[in-house]
Design an enzyme around this catalytic site. Structure first.
Site, PDB file in Angstrom:
ATOM      1  N   LYS A 285      81.664 -11.457 -61.924  1.00 16.90           N
ATOM      2  CA  LYS A 285      80.589 -12.178 -61.239  1.00 16.90           C
ATOM      3  C   LYS A 285      79.271 -11.408 -61.411  1.00 16.90           C
ATOM      4  O   LYS A 285      78.252 -11.972 -61.758  1.00 16.90           O
ATOM      5  CB  LYS A 285      80.945 -12.336 -59.757  1.00 16.90           C
ATOM      6  CG  LYS A 285      79.965 -13.149 -58.965  1.00 16.90           C
ATOM      7  CD  LYS A 285      80.511 -13.418 -57.562  1.00 16.90           C
ATOM      8  CE  LYS A 285      79.455 -14.086 -56.708  1.00 16.90           C
ATOM      9  NZ  LYS A 285      79.925 -14.371 -55.358  1.00 16.90           N
TER      10      LYS A 285
ATOM     11  N   GLU B  23      85.075  -0.922 -63.803  1.00 14.33           N
ATOM     12  CA  GLU B  23      86.348  -1.051 -64.522  1.00 14.33           C
ATOM     13  C   GLU B  23      86.252  -2.093 -65.628  1.00 14.33           C
ATOM     14  O   GLU B  23      86.685  -1.868 -66.768  1.00 14.33           O
ATOM     15  CB  GLU B  23      87.463  -1.476 -63.556  1.00 14.33           C
ATOM     16  CG  GLU B  23      87.814  -0.457 -62.496  1.00 14.33           C
ATOM     17  CD  GLU B  23      87.056  -0.662 -61.189  1.00 14.33           C
ATOM     18  OE1 GLU B  23      85.885  -1.112 -61.236  1.00 14.33           O
ATOM     19  OE2 GLU B  23      87.616  -0.362 -60.130  1.00 14.33           O
TER      20      GLU B  23
ATOM     21  N   GLY C  53      84.177 -14.087 -55.100  1.00 20.66           N
ATOM     22  CA  GLY C  53      85.119 -13.612 -56.119  1.00 20.66           C
ATOM     23  C   GLY C  53      86.560 -14.038 -55.849  1.00 20.66           C
ATOM     24  O   GLY C  53      87.241 -14.581 -56.719  1.00 20.66           O
ATOM     25  N   ARG C  54      87.028 -13.820 -54.627  1.00 24.17           N
ATOM     26  CA  ARG C  54      88.444 -14.099 -54.345  1.00 24.17           C
ATOM     27  C   ARG C  54      88.719 -15.587 -54.128  1.00 24.17           C
ATOM     28  O   ARG C  54      89.846 -15.979 -53.873  1.00 24.17           O
ATOM     29  CB  ARG C  54      88.907 -13.263 -53.156  1.00 24.17           C
ATOM     30  CG  ARG C  54      88.008 -13.340 -51.945  1.00 24.17           C
ATOM     31  CD  ARG C  54      88.329 -12.231 -50.945  1.00 24.17           C
ATOM     32  NE  ARG C  54      87.402 -12.235 -49.813  1.00 24.17           N
ATOM     33  CZ  ARG C  54      86.244 -11.592 -49.798  1.00 24.17           C
ATOM     34  NH1 ARG C  54      85.856 -10.904 -50.852  1.00 24.17           N
ATOM     35  NH2 ARG C  54      85.471 -11.636 -48.723  1.00 24.17           N
TER      36      ARG C  54
ATOM     37  N   GLU D   2      90.705  -8.671 -48.004  1.00 21.66           N
ATOM     38  CA  GLU D   2      89.280  -8.454 -48.301  1.00 21.66           C
ATOM     39  C   GLU D   2      88.420  -9.398 -47.450  1.00 21.66           C
ATOM     40  O   GLU D   2      87.294  -9.082 -47.100  1.00 21.66           O
ATOM     41  CB  GLU D   2      88.998  -8.634 -49.801  1.00 21.66           C
ATOM     42  CG  GLU D   2      87.704  -7.971 -50.240  1.00 21.66           C
ATOM     43  CD  GLU D   2      87.519  -7.896 -51.752  1.00 21.66           C
ATOM     44  OE1 GLU D   2      86.838  -8.756 -52.299  1.00 21.66           O
ATOM     45  OE2 GLU D   2      88.051  -6.990 -52.401  1.00 21.66           O
TER      46      GLU D   2
ATOM     47  N   HIS E 212     117.089  -6.758 -51.563  1.00 21.93           N
ATOM     48  CA  HIS E 212     117.790  -5.534 -51.953  1.00 21.93           C
ATOM     49  C   HIS E 212     116.859  -4.336 -51.951  1.00 21.93           C
ATOM     50  O   HIS E 212     117.176  -3.294 -52.520  1.00 21.93           O
ATOM     51  CB  HIS E 212     118.420  -5.729 -53.332  1.00 21.93           C
ATOM     52  CG  HIS E 212     119.389  -6.874 -53.353  1.00 21.93           C
ATOM     53  ND1 HIS E 212     120.722  -6.720 -53.037  1.00 21.93           N
ATOM     54  CD2 HIS E 212     119.195  -8.188 -53.577  1.00 21.93           C
ATOM     55  CE1 HIS E 212     121.308  -7.906 -53.103  1.00 21.93           C
ATOM     56  NE2 HIS E 212     120.410  -8.818 -53.420  1.00 21.93           N
TER      57      HIS E 212
ATOM     58  N   LYS F 196      83.087   2.948 -54.302  1.00 21.92           N
ATOM     59  CA  LYS F 196      82.437   2.774 -55.609  1.00 21.92           C
ATOM     60  C   LYS F 196      81.337   3.812 -55.789  1.00 21.92           C
ATOM     61  O   LYS F 196      81.218   4.438 -56.834  1.00 21.92           O
ATOM     62  CB  LYS F 196      81.822   1.370 -55.711  1.00 21.92           C
ATOM     63  CG  LYS F 196      82.816   0.254 -55.921  1.00 21.92           C
ATOM     64  CD  LYS F 196      82.070  -1.059 -56.142  1.00 21.92           C
ATOM     65  CE  LYS F 196      82.998  -2.244 -56.059  1.00 21.92           C
ATOM     66  NZ  LYS F 196      82.291  -3.526 -56.124  1.00 21.92           N
TER      67      LYS F 196
HETATM   68  O1  F6P Z   1      86.563  -5.163 -55.056  1.00 20.49           O
HETATM   69  C1  F6P Z   1      85.303  -5.624 -54.788  1.00 20.49           C
HETATM   70  C2  F6P Z   1      84.900  -6.798 -55.630  1.00 20.49           C
HETATM   71  O2  F6P Z   1      83.539  -6.989 -55.398  1.00 20.49           O
HETATM   72  C3  F6P Z   1      85.685  -8.067 -55.330  1.00 20.49           C
HETATM   73  O3  F6P Z   1      85.253  -8.728 -54.221  1.00 20.49           O
HETATM   74  C4  F6P Z   1      85.479  -8.796 -56.598  1.00 20.49           C
HETATM   75  O4  F6P Z   1      86.387  -9.857 -56.702  1.00 20.49           O
HETATM   76  C5  F6P Z   1      85.708  -7.705 -57.607  1.00 20.49           C
HETATM   77  O5  F6P Z   1      85.088  -6.571 -57.015  1.00 20.49           O
HETATM   78  C6  F6P Z   1      85.158  -7.941 -58.979  1.00 20.49           C
HETATM   79  O6  F6P Z   1      83.778  -8.150 -58.997  1.00 20.49           O
HETATM   80  P1  F6P Z   1      83.058  -8.764 -60.250  1.00 20.49           P
HETATM   81  O7  F6P Z   1      83.572 -10.141 -60.473  1.00 20.49           O
HETATM   82  O8  F6P Z   1      81.590  -8.748 -59.933  1.00 20.49           O
HETATM   83  O9  F6P Z   1      83.368  -7.894 -61.438  1.00 20.49           O
END
Ligand code: F6P
Length: 546
Positions: free
Chosen positions: A203, A209, A264-265, A350, A381, A509
């Site tokens: 987003k 990452e 995002g979620r 979240e 199990h 972060k």
């Molecule tokens: O973990 C925090 C977060 O902001 C989530 O809410 C989001 O889904 C994820 O990181 C990824 O963010 P982006 O889509 O901006 O890479």
């Protein structure tokens, strides 16, 4: 009625009901299942195995009214800025809206934009499937690697896994999220750079990452002999941030937009779902959206007493805030839903892991339960021992499609029998008399029986909800996900918190950025505590091996 009054009434009711076991509630009412289960099309939601009576539900409904649930829900569906700290609407329902009517966000009909991006996604997916979009060396794309994390990964990864039986042949879709280099490295093993396409989903297009993995993917292509100018044939982006996409080197022509009103979620229905579309094709992707739209209609229009997401949210309030049950296990009896608990972890924790109200005051009630789980029967199990006989009670959601396309019949019956049996065991338990009678039939002395007896008793009286539906299809999956989304929103209203921000992820972060610098330069700040210093020191000392 005020919220305070509604809570007081619930407290008084709790003090009366708390000592009545689930088994007693069942023996008092032969109609309990009918009274406390609801059906929406083929989806059956059985919540009779919760410590509630009709009076409980009526008092919980008073609480929902005191929290102005209907008004908040309407504001959500009207596209108002319910996400107060980020000044945004949360209108993911527009992404699965059916028909031609407008959907307003902030006074603007967003449907023309939504349909335009959907069209762009469908054309792109068709070009990939038909072999019209080819790699730089004119070879057909055989593998798509989706790179994203959190909301930009969990939804697509979960849905692709769930819908594998609907996957189109000839194209494999992989998901990479972790910055651990082994995730991308292992995924790329055996893939051919000439026939691989990367979909970078973020987003913000700044997430550490995702950007690191995307850069690494680019390097992989360049190392395989692709020229910089050829990269465009192997990279597309999904984002709200056009400028950052351009700066990364992806042509905005090959970017699929979404908007700040998509959290995002809550985003798998948007262009973030492109990997799902690539995996299953347009018809099934549309069916996923249609299934979610069915739940939107139900949640927005059903009376409170029939409203499944609201009722499930109120049951959480009852058990979490009155009975003190703060652990909630999600146990799908369906291997394809193996990533569903992880998806719900982000969606719920979240969204609801907050300590202040919408207006910034300390909350008065405990918020998010701990969400965890795994598929049955495997979970039986592993951790079910604790669920049956541990000292903490855990609320369980059992989820299962009745039919199975793979070898319907005895194995599927075994799976379902196990699920129903577990829910029954949680309810009933096994009392002393029953255990003693069983042991007496074995060749045991009274002393041996007395020694074994306490270990074999199950207290029971452990609540669960069971969700059954006919088949796991794109539509039934869409409906299930939307059900949990709306339940999450309803809980946020009842707890008076913002379900759509996530400031709690920021601190880690920030600190990671600083520590990364220290690992790279060896220049460690003196501001850390001794533990953090010790850990950084150990890593720096050992990172190149001894
Ligand atoms: O973990 C925090 C977060 O902001 C989530 O809410 C989001 O889904 C994820 O990181 C990824 O963010 P982006 O889509 O901006 O890479």
């Amino acid at each position: 009625m005020s919220k305070k009054k509604a809570i007081k009434a619930l407290q008084a009711h709790f003090s009366v009901l708390k000592d009545t076991s689930l088994s007693e509630l069942f023996s008092q009412d032969s109609q309990r299942f009918n009274r406390f289960s609801l059906q929406l099309d083929d989806l059956l939601v059985d919540f009779s195995k919760h410590p509630v009576t009709e009076e409980t539900l009526s008092l919980l409904m008073d609480f929902a009214r005191a929290c102005e649930f209907t008004s908040f829900r309407d504001r959500l569906f009207q596209g108002q800025r319910v996400n107060l700290t980020e000044h945004r609407a949360a209108m993911h329902m527009a992404l699965r809206h059916q028909g031609e009517t407008p959907v307003m966000v902030d006074g603007k009909d967003v449907m023309p934009d939504v349909r335009q991006v959907q069209q762009q996604m469908f054309s792109f997916a068709e070009a990939i499937h038909a072999g019209q979009w080819r790699g730089a060396s004119n070879r057909r794309i055989t593998d798509v690697v989706s790179i994203g994390i959190g909301g930009s990964d969990l939804g697509p990864a979960m849905a692709i896994e769930a819908l594998k039986d609907f996957a189109l042949p000839g194209l494999k879709v992989h998901c990479v999220s972790n910055v651990d280099p082994s995730h991308l490295g292992r995924t790329l093993q055996g893939l051919n750079p000439e026939t691989t396409l990367f979909v970078v989903i973020s987003k913000t297009f700044t997430t550490l990452e995702t950007m690191a993995n995307a850069r690494q993917a680019k390097t992989w292509l360049l190392n395989a002999g692709l020229a910089e100018k050829d990269i465009a044939r192997h990279f597309v982006a999904v984002s709200t941030n056009t400028e950052a996409v351009r700066q990364f080197g992806i042509d905005p022509e090959n970017m699929f937009r979404f908007w700040d009103w998509v959290g995002g979620r809550y985003s798998m229905w948007s262009a973030v779902g492109l990997p799902i579309l690539l995996a299953v094709g347009r018809t099934h992707f549309n069916a996923l959206l249609q299934g979610a739209a069915v739940m939107d209609l139900h949640f927005s229009q059903a009376e409170d007493e029939e409203n499944i997401p609201l009722i499930l949210a109120l049951l959480d309030i009852w058990e979490h805030n009155f009975f003190g049950l703060s652990s909630h296990a999600i146990v799908p009896y369906a291997q394809p839903l193996r990533l569903f608990p992880a998806f719900l972890q982000q969606l719920i924790m979240e969204s609801l892991g907050k300590s202040v109200t919408r207006t910034g005051l300390p909350v008065e009630m405990q918020t998010s339960p701990v969400i965890w789980g795994g598929v049955g029967t495997d979970s039986q199990h592993a951790y079910f021992q604790m669920l049956h006989q541990g000292t903490s009670k855990v609320v369980v959601d059992f989820i299962a499609p009745v039919q199975n396309v793979h070898a319907p019949g005895v194995q599927q019956d075994m799976l379902l029998a196990n699920m129903v049996a577990q829910a029954e065991a949680f309810l009933k338990g096994k009392g002393e008399n029953e255990v003693r009678a069983e042991l007496s039939e074995q060749d045991m002395t009274e002393e041996e029986i007395a020694a074994l007896l306490p270990h074999k008793i199950f207290a029971g009286n452990r609540p669960s909800t069971t969700f059954l539906f006919e088949r796991l299809t794109p539509a039934s999956l869409g409906r299930l996900v939307a059900l949990y989304e709306h339940k999450t929103f309803a809980l946020s209203v009842l707890w008076d918190i913002n379900a759509f921000d996530q400031w709690g992820v920021e601190l880690g972060k920030q600190l990671a950025g600083q520590i990364l610098h220290e690992l790279e330069t060896g220049d460690v700040s003196s501001n850390h505590d001794s533990s953090t210093n010790g850990l950084i020191g150990y890593i720096n000392q050992h990172k190149r091996g001894r």
